[in-house]
Enzyme design. Sequence first.
Site, PDB file in Angstrom:
ATOM      1  N   GLU A  78       0.825  -1.211   0.000  1.00  0.00           N
ATOM      2  CA  GLU A  78       0.000   0.000   0.000  1.00  0.00           C
ATOM      3  C   GLU A  78       0.862   1.265   0.000  1.00  0.00           C
ATOM      4  OE1 GLU A  78      -2.989  -0.106  -0.691  1.00  0.00           O
ATOM      5  OE2 GLU A  78      -3.535  -2.196  -0.264  1.00  0.00           O
ATOM      6  N   CYS A 141      -8.511  -1.366   7.621  1.00  0.00           N
ATOM      7  CA  CYS A 141      -7.124  -1.451   7.141  1.00  0.00           C
ATOM      8  C   CYS A 141      -6.560  -0.060   6.856  1.00  0.00           C
ATOM      9  CB  CYS A 141      -7.052  -2.332   5.898  1.00  0.00           C
ATOM     10  SG  CYS A 141      -7.317  -4.093   6.246  1.00  0.00           S
ATOM     11  N   HIS A 165      -1.422  -5.552   2.272  1.00  0.00           N
ATOM     12  CA  HIS A 165      -2.622  -6.375   2.140  1.00  0.00           C
ATOM     13  C   HIS A 165      -2.240  -7.748   1.580  1.00  0.00           C
ATOM     14  CE1 HIS A 165      -5.948  -3.174   2.338  1.00  0.00           C
ATOM     15  NE2 HIS A 165      -6.330  -4.162   3.121  1.00  0.00           N
TER      16      HIS A 165
END
EC number: 3.4.19.3
Length: 201
Positions: A78, A141, A165
């Site tokens: 991410e 998240c 993730h």
Amino acid sequence: MKALITGFEPFDKEEINPSWEAVSSLHNNIDDIEIIKLKLPTVFKKSYEKLFDSLENIKPDIVICVGQAGGRYEISLERVAVNIDDAGIKDNEGNQPIDEIIFNDGENAYFSRLPIKRIKEELNKISIPSAVSNTAGTFVCNHIMYSLLYYIKKNNLNIKGGFIHVPYITEQILDKPNTPYMTKDMIVKALEVIIKTSLYN
């Protein structure tokens, strides 16, 4: 050196969460790095409260938070977290914030403090699918990634931090035909590479 690695408890009717299954399977030491594992509740606010307590007590050199992204087939590195909670489903305590700011004194967004492009290169070398992702969503998240980076910036900490993730693991897709997944062992190997690459680059 100390690495704090977090995973989440199961949510949305799942019996397991691949993030915690993988994190809890990491060795306690990787090279000269002490691995400290933390299970977070899939709950808005409570998740960052538990994380902040651990950051204060442990004072790690790096923090990598890991979460489930069912439907993705690769390790998602991410890039950015945004200052918004906008939940499409309820968290594990029934909270479902819509268009709510996470921290009023925070930036609109924070970028990962992990070397995500270098990590991708290292994962490609050992044939583990990975990709840089430009959205961590707007559920818990993103909430925890944003909170982590906010804490680092707010306290002027010289530490690395970010969010990864991971796909479903094998046990989760037995009743989900044609759903992407990754073995737990491969996710564990990926996390080991991510930890070492992040600390040594």
